[in-house]
Write an enzyme that holds these catalytic residues in place. Structure first.
Site, PDB file in Angstrom:
ATOM      1  N   HIS A 163       0.864  -1.190   0.000  1.00 53.66           N
ATOM      2  CA  HIS A 163       0.000   0.000   0.000  1.00 53.66           C
ATOM      3  C   HIS A 163       0.901   1.240   0.000  1.00 53.66           C
ATOM      4  O   HIS A 163       1.593   1.493   0.979  1.00 53.66           O
ATOM      5  CB  HIS A 163      -0.924   0.003   1.224  1.00 53.66           C
ATOM      6  N   ASP A 178       1.993  -6.906   2.449  1.00 59.40           N
ATOM      7  CA  ASP A 178       0.810  -6.135   2.886  1.00 59.40           C
ATOM      8  C   ASP A 178       1.267  -4.906   3.687  1.00 59.40           C
ATOM      9  O   ASP A 178       0.659  -4.536   4.689  1.00 59.40           O
ATOM     10  CB  ASP A 178      -0.169  -6.994   3.701  1.00 59.40           C
TER      11      ASP A 178
HETATM   12 ZN   LIG Z   1      -6.109  -7.289   2.364  1.00 55.55          ZN
END
Ligand SMILES: [Zn+2]
Length: 428
Positions: A58, A303
């Site tokens: 992200h 992640d």
């Molecule tokens: Zn996720």
């Protein structure tokens, strides 16, 4: 273009060799290569790996530049040994059009620390109702191959089927955040003994497993590729193992934190441990490690989920979910997989570079360390041990669960197509 001679590096953990980089390419790999005017990097027995590839990052830009930007996120990536990252679509605005994915792709290219491959949203606004412009995103300059509503589950079976059918035409893949929404309403941690004792809303394993079971069957029906994000339970491993044995085109990832941490840590009520999917039990951790070792789980993906301190340094219920991971991933994998004897360095190269590049079709990445290949490389001091100090992170955020924890391994150098992005642990 300049030449660099990396001397005495254990390529994929093997016997020490020299690696000559000429411009953007690996020119030669062998013993006692002549320096020939090249800049020398003494590897001294450090392990040389292909540049790592993260299928699940992200970067937060556009919209949440207070937590991360493409620049700070790709600097964090280079610092962690990555040469390519796939940027998740849950930005503001959502990356559901060719315009947004091209913007993110272009920023990565301009900064030059790490290749950025944007992931396109599956549905408009991640709302789960209407397919986004998958074809337009694929045909854009960003060349999107991976689609995901990550953060949210594509819970409508018809939408999921249509997405799988659509991406099949260009060999794309749908990356599912497997979380049955009704089963996880109000959930704050793993459902089990600890949640019962703490009185926190439980997140049952079946919420993840039921979606994975449905989606591997849909992928089989459609004959398309599905990728499962951040597998976190022993049951999920069993379903993926069964699906692969049937020849279903499923791949799966595990995060470093799910390989190391358990829900026992939630007893501290420290929101740094609040993450989606939640930390599970020791039994799950063991199953995930074994599945990564035997290839049932194909890859490690971070992640990496940066959050500003005001979103994490608050009470458990109000805290945002997620942890940063790019700068500690390799150390956690060394701790949990290599130092335990479950995986050798060639295995790490496979799970953190070759396979993620293959799944996401990141051309030029995840290639063997051999002559003629692009010089995307990372050098790791595997003998190093030290405690994690988030003050030294290149990421704009500090929400790491490893602060003060001693971990092995340190990335000292990263090269992106022959250009050093990290030298002696310092970003260029
Ligand atoms: Zn996720």
């Amino acid at each position: 273009m300049s030449k660099i001679l990396i001397r005495g590096a254990k390529v994929l953990g093997g016997e020490p060799q020299d690696v000559l980089i000429d411009g953007a390419t690996i020119a030669a790999v062998g013993r006692d290569l002549p320096a020939d005017g090249a800049e020398i990097v003494e590897a001294g027995g450090k392990v040389l790996l292909p540049g790592l590839v993260d299928l699940h990052t992200h970067l937060r830009e556009p919209g949440r530049e207070d937590s991360e930007t493409v620049l700070t996120g790709t600097r964090a990536a280079a610092s962690g040994g990555y040469t390519a990252v796939f940027a998740m679509a849950n930005t503001f605005p959502v990356a559901d059009t060719a315009g947004v994915v091209e913007q993110v792709w272009r920023l990565g290219k301009e900064h030059g620390y790490c290749d950025v491959r944007p992931i396109g949203a599956v549905t408009v606004g991640l709302e789960g109702h209407k397919l986004a412009e998958l074809g337009a995103m694929h045909e854009s300059a960003a060349g999107v191959t991976v689609f995901s509503d990550d953060g949210k589950c594509v819970h409508d079976a018809v939408i999921m089927r249509r997405a799988l059918e659509y991406v099949k035409a260009f060999d794309g893949v749908v990356a599912q955040h497997a979380q049955e929404p009704r089963l996880t309403e109000g959930a704050e941690m793993n459902e089990g003994v600890v949640s019962a004792e703490l009185g926190l809303g439980g997140w049952p394993a079946v919420a993840e497993e039921s979606i994975i079971a449905r989606d591997v069957l849909l992928a089989e029906h459609v004959g398309s590729r599905v990728h499962i994000c951040h597998l976190s339970t022993a049951g999920s491993v069993e379903i993926v193992r069964w699906a692969k044995s049937r020849g279903i085109r499923v791949t799966a990832e595990v995060t470093p934190h799910h390989l190391l941490l358990t829900d026992e840590l939630v007893r501290t009520y420290d929101p740094v441990y609040k993450v989606n999917p939640p930390l599970r039990t020791e039994r799950d951790v063991t199953a995930l490690r074994e599945a990564l070792a035997d290839g049932t789980i194909d890859i490690v993906a971070t992640d990496h989920a940066p959050h500003p301190h005001e979103d994490k340094d608050c009470e458990w219920a109000a805290a945002a979910m997620g942890m940063v991971g790019l700068e500690t991933a390799l150390s956690v994998v060394q701790e949990t997989m290599v130092d335990t004897g479950l995986l050798d360095w060639a295995g790490v190269a496979d799970r953190m570079s070759f396979q993620p590049a293959r799944i996401g079709r990141a051309e030029g990445h995840g290639r063997p360390v051999s002559a003629g290949e692009p010089a995307n490389l990372t050098l790791v001091d595997t003998a190093y041990r030290g405690s994690v100090d988030p003050a030294g992170f290149a990421s704009r955020s500090r929400n790491t669960p490893y602060e003060g924890r001693e971990l092995p391994g340190r990335v000292t150098h990263t090269w992106l197509r022959g250009k050093a992005t990290l030298v002696d642990g310092k970003l260029t």
